[in-house]
Enzyme design. Structure first.
Site, PDB file in Angstrom:
ATOM      1  N   LYS A 303       1.237  -1.302  -0.351  1.00 19.50           N
ATOM      2  CA  LYS A 303      -0.013  -0.040   0.119  1.00 19.50           C
ATOM      3  C   LYS A 303       1.408   1.458   0.118  1.00 19.50           C
ATOM      4  O   LYS A 303       2.442   1.214   0.464  1.00 19.50           O
ATOM      5  CB  LYS A 303      -0.798  -0.034   1.478  1.00 19.50           C
ATOM      6  CG  LYS A 303      -2.202  -1.116   0.751  1.00 19.50           C
ATOM      7  CD  LYS A 303      -3.079  -1.478   1.989  1.00 19.50           C
ATOM      8  CE  LYS A 303      -4.352  -1.939   1.134  1.00 19.50           C
ATOM      9  NZ  LYS A 303      -5.564  -2.101   2.573  1.00 19.50           N
ATOM     10  N   ARG A 338      -3.282 -10.553   5.051  1.00 16.87           N
ATOM     11  CA  ARG A 338      -3.779 -10.547   2.650  1.00 16.87           C
ATOM     12  C   ARG A 338      -2.486  -9.913   2.395  1.00 16.87           C
ATOM     13  O   ARG A 338      -2.160  -8.479   2.783  1.00 16.87           O
ATOM     14  CB  ARG A 338      -4.795  -9.807   3.196  1.00 16.87           C
ATOM     15  CG  ARG A 338      -5.704  -9.800   1.817  1.00 16.87           C
ATOM     16  CD  ARG A 338      -6.824  -9.146   1.779  1.00 16.87           C
ATOM     17  NE  ARG A 338      -7.215  -9.295   0.518  1.00 16.87           N
ATOM     18  CZ  ARG A 338      -7.445  -7.814  -0.273  1.00 16.87           C
ATOM     19  NH1 ARG A 338      -6.559  -7.278  -0.211  1.00 16.87           N
ATOM     20  NH2 ARG A 338      -8.023  -8.166  -1.796  1.00 16.87           N
TER      21      ARG A 338
END
Length: 363
Positions: A303, A338
């Site tokens: 991210k 995840r």
């Protein structure tokens, strides 16, 4: 409505080997039935709208203290952080689990368009399972910052051939990342094991009912608004406490709709309506979310905040930073991580588990 008392387990260390008794001595108490113990509790109280007061107590001191009007709340929170988490779709959560990301989209932030056909997506999913993914998370609608929603028919067109093509071909659980009730229903009928909704079952007015009827475990994630606008000046009074309150509310709403708490997982939503500082505060205080009494999922893989910290612009090159974030979360007891890069994460977790416990991890 915001609560005014929270607890965060502190003094975390590796749990003793199986067979050794836990206690309030050097070993501490086991955190959520997992691989860590905690030696004490940070008690957090809201003071006004955007300030907090914190105090740290040893376990015995916490248990013996008279909490007055908060006695029942203090006891419930303590029980929540200790209680072992039930299996999710048969998967035990006594050690960290990896959820591998399978983006069946042309426009996801990191790897959109890299799996242009159903067969390519199936092959990628099977490869992630071979690399050590315990769960495969199939997503057919991009929810990156600034993205637009797609029609349900398009999401199903992308998703169903992959979901059906994986049936019976892997021992990994299959999760479906969707906000739409009809997709949830169709996925459940096709053999999905988990529903993963970034909106916490709020985007589609029929989602709560569909998730309850499916009988499947559900991931309730926090997103600030809609993906289209969530990164436009996100603001919180206290990001960690505000999101804890939100997720506590979603857990209660799910239970009221008929979804048993044993089927619920929470995710505080790294990057979904959060600044760099918000993301780092959440990662640093991950352990607080165990007080919700359900498994915690953390998805920080590749991210933007990792790129901001490291100066790495290309999302696919943020593997090392992603592994660092995963280990930080697991080091606070997050049960599910995840990730895009399963092999690298599995290798790092294997070494981390062995290093903190002093023995080779169970497989």
């Amino acid at each position: 409505m915001n609560r005014d008392l929270y607890i965060r387990p502190v003094g975390l260390s590796a749990a003793p080997p199986a067979g050794e008794e836990e206690g309030e001595g050097a070993a501490g108490l086991t955190l959520a039935g997992g691989w860590l113990t905690f030696m004490g509790l940070e008690v957090i109280e809201r003071v006004g709208r955007d300030r907090r007061r914190t105090r740290v107590f040893e376990i015995g001191e916490y248990c013996e203290r008279d909490w007055g009007a908060h006695t029942a709340i203090a006891a419930d929170l303590f029980e929540a952080v200790r209680r072992p988490r039930p299996r999710i779709a048969g998967l035990s959560l006594d050690r960290p689990r990896i959820m591998g990301i399978v983006n069946i989209t042309p426009d996801s932030f990191s790897d959109g368009g890299r799996l242009p056909t159903a067969q390519a997506a199936i092959d990628h999913a099977l490869r992630l399972a071979e690399e050590g993914a315990d769960i495969l998370d199939l997503g057919a609608e991009s929810t990156r910052p600034g993205s637009d929603a797609i029609p349900v028919e398009e999401e199903l067109r992308r998703l169903m051939p992959v979901l059906e093509g994986l049936a019976g071909r892997t021992g990994a659980l299959i999760s479906v990342d969707t906000r739409k009730a009809e997709v949830m229903r169709r996925a459940a009928d096709a053999g999905a094991d988990i529903i993963n909704d970034i909106s916490g079952l709020t985007h589609d007015p029929d989602a709560l009912e569909a998730a309850a009827e499916s009988g499947l475990p559900v991931v309730l994630m926090h997103t600030l608004g809609d993906p289209k606008t969530m990164q436009v000046d996100p603001h919180y009074d206290d990001v960690v406490l505000d999101i804890f309150d939100y997720l506590e509310g979603r857990v209660k709403s799910a239970e009221a709709a008929g979804i048993d708490r044993s089927r619920l997982i929470v995710d505080y939503g790294i990057g979904f309506g959060k600044t760099l500082e918000h993301n780092l505060s959440l990662l640093a205080q991950t352990a607080l979310f165990h007080a919700l009494g359900v498994p915690v999922l953390v998805g920080a893989s590749r991210k933007r905040f990792i790129g901001t910290l490291t100066g790495i612009e290309q999302a696919s090159e943020r593997v090392a930073g992603s592994v660092g974030a995963a280990l930080a979360a697991v080091g606070q007891g997050a049960q599910i991580i995840r990730v895009h890069d399963v092999a690298a994460t599995r290798q790092a977790l294997t070494v981390w588990e062995a290093a903190v416990s002093g023995s080779a991890p169970r497989r």
